[in-house]
Design a protein around this motif. Sequence first.
Motif, short mmCIF file in Angstrom:
data_model
loop_
_atom_site.label_atom_id
_atom_site.label_comp_id
_atom_site.label_asym_id
_atom_site.label_seq_id
_atom_site.Cartn_x
_atom_site.Cartn_y
_atom_site.Cartn_z
N LYS A 77 23.36 -3.62 9.60
CA LYS A 77 24.48 -3.97 8.75
C LYS A 77 25.37 -2.75 8.51
CE LYS A 77 25.66 -6.08 4.32
NZ LYS A 77 25.15 -6.70 3.08
N ASP A 78 26.66 -2.96 8.62
CA ASP A 78 27.63 -1.90 8.35
C ASP A 78 28.16 -2.10 6.94
OD1 ASP A 78 29.58 0.00 8.28
OD2 ASP A 78 30.59 -0.63 10.12
N TYR A 79 27.90 -1.13 6.06
CA TYR A 79 28.27 -1.27 4.65
C TYR A 79 29.68 -0.77 4.35
CZ TYR A 79 23.37 -2.33 3.72
OH TYR A 79 22.14 -2.91 3.70
N ALA A 80 30.42 -0.36 5.39
CA ALA A 80 31.81 0.06 5.16
C ALA A 80 32.61 -1.10 4.57
CB ALA A 80 32.43 0.53 6.46
N PRO A 81 33.65 -0.81 3.80
CA PRO A 81 34.42 -1.88 3.13
C PRO A 81 34.84 -3.02 4.05
CG PRO A 81 35.10 0.24 2.31
CD PRO A 81 34.13 0.53 3.41
N ASN A 82 35.20 -2.71 5.28
CA ASN A 82 35.61 -3.76 6.21
C ASN A 82 34.62 -3.92 7.36
OD1 ASN A 82 38.08 -4.27 4.83
ND2 ASN A 82 38.94 -2.41 5.76
N GLY A 83 33.42 -3.42 7.19
CA GLY A 83 32.43 -3.47 8.26
C GLY A 83 31.61 -4.74 8.26
N SER A 84 30.93 -4.99 9.39
CA SER A 84 30.04 -6.13 9.48
C SER A 84 28.71 -5.70 10.13
CB SER A 84 30.69 -7.26 10.29
OG SER A 84 31.06 -6.80 11.58
N LYS A 85 28.76 -5.34 11.43
CA LYS A 85 27.57 -4.90 12.14
C LYS A 85 27.88 -3.60 12.90
CE LYS A 85 24.97 -8.57 11.21
NZ LYS A 85 23.69 -8.49 10.49
N ARG A 86 26.83 -2.83 13.17
CA ARG A 86 27.00 -1.58 13.93
C ARG A 86 25.76 -1.27 14.73
NH1 ARG A 86 23.87 2.34 11.97
NH2 ARG A 86 23.21 2.32 9.78
N ASN A 87 25.91 -0.37 15.70
CA ASN A 87 24.77 0.10 16.49
C ASN A 87 23.98 1.16 15.74
OD1 ASN A 87 25.44 -1.59 18.61
ND2 ASN A 87 26.53 -0.01 19.77
N VAL A 88 22.84 1.51 16.28
CA VAL A 88 21.99 2.54 15.67
C VAL A 88 22.67 3.90 15.76
CG1 VAL A 88 19.78 3.76 15.89
CG2 VAL A 88 19.88 1.28 16.19
#
Length: 478
Positions: free
Chosen positions: A216-227
Amino acid sequence: MKHASKLILLAVFAQAIVISSCGNKNSSVTGWKYNDAKWGGFEKAKFKDQETGPGLIFIEGGSATIGQAEQDLLYDRNNFKRRVSVPSFYMDETEVSNFHYTEYLYWLSRVYVSNPIIYTAALPDTLVWRDKLSYNEPYVLYYLRHPAYRDYPVVGVSWLQAKAYAEWRTDRVNEMILAREGFIDMDVTKTVDDNNFNTEAYLLGLYTPTIKKQLKDYAPNGSKRNVKMEDGILLPEYRLPTETEWEYAAYGYYSPSYNENIDVRRIYPWDGLTLRRNDTEKNRGLMYANYQRGRGDVAGVAGKLNDGAFYTTFVKPKDMLPNDFGLYHMAGNVSEWTMDVYRPLSSEDMTDVNPFRGNVYKTKVTDADGIVSEKDSLGRIPYREVKEEENIKRRNYKKANNIGYKDELTYAELDQQYEYSVSSLIDNKARVYKGGSWRDRAYWLHPGTRRYLDEELSTATIGFRCVMDRVGDPRKKK
């Protein structure tokens, strides 16, 4: 007013309790929440301890006296005793075997189909077994690939080839971890030429495998991210050990927990100043190491083949015990490459914490905007050597007066000058190797002895093993 002030103080106190009670959820310097998009999304990953990579043994660091502990028979005077501190690290339990190395060769041949020279450049030199006055052709023909020798140490590998193997192993282990944890799909049919997993390329977004799941990407506009490296999932690199790490690990000194003191002195990686034979009832008289005891005696006699080997032997033998760290063959079988550049006075010109000679600083190749935008033909991130003026401030070097001498020198060129206007057979390609081999006498079993060989050369008596840095707490959690 007093009542209002009390309410304010209570509110502040309550807020402090909430913040302190959520130490892993709130910043201790700002009070902002971690892993929360409403608070900016700064992440704090769950992390317990560094995973032990495949094949590795944890070596707890410490302070110890290393260097020459036996009589200096050759009068090299190149390894005086000194006290050093070595940070904790991980080391291969055994030497890299033929089977380990042929796995590497197979991968190279399967992946670099358009560039077969990568495979041929990695091949060990099997001709190192040849001796004009000895019949060794069976080893030339069968030693590397026959299953009877697959658990024997690989030889004929140069320092450069050993270094390349360690780099390859780093990527394969991290690729395995990502696949094991379900982040990527292991589709080997798509792994061809430069489209292969490289740890740095993956972290920079220049390698895009088939994604199975993301974090999970916790950035304000984030959704998913790689390791990312900050997640603590990927491991540090495999590499060759420094000379000091190898020697420290070979002695296997381990202090009792109650006295913080090493109260034994060893010449070899086991107790006993001159003892080289097992004194237990079961294995009494058997050699602790695979080496040559005397002229014409490398294995004992029929019916009592003492160390069980005329040449090399199993990397993890059943009748030879590991040292106190759990490492096999830190004396005998094959000598082993280390990272260090050889200098005869390294022991006098060194730091006392994690000493190492051979630093060559490099940085990633970037475009005009300072961004790494492409991989090389092998699928790796290209590097260039750091220029002298890019490094931190160093002492001034005087210019030589000889004609044709360049005014501007790189750090590597300066380091190569053992003495101005004087050439030497010992240069930055001379690499230290440690430990006795199957063809050595007992003198070379002492970890304090040191020899060197050009990094491009190989022999039938030199192998290698890998290490990995221990990051964070030097004490491994139980």
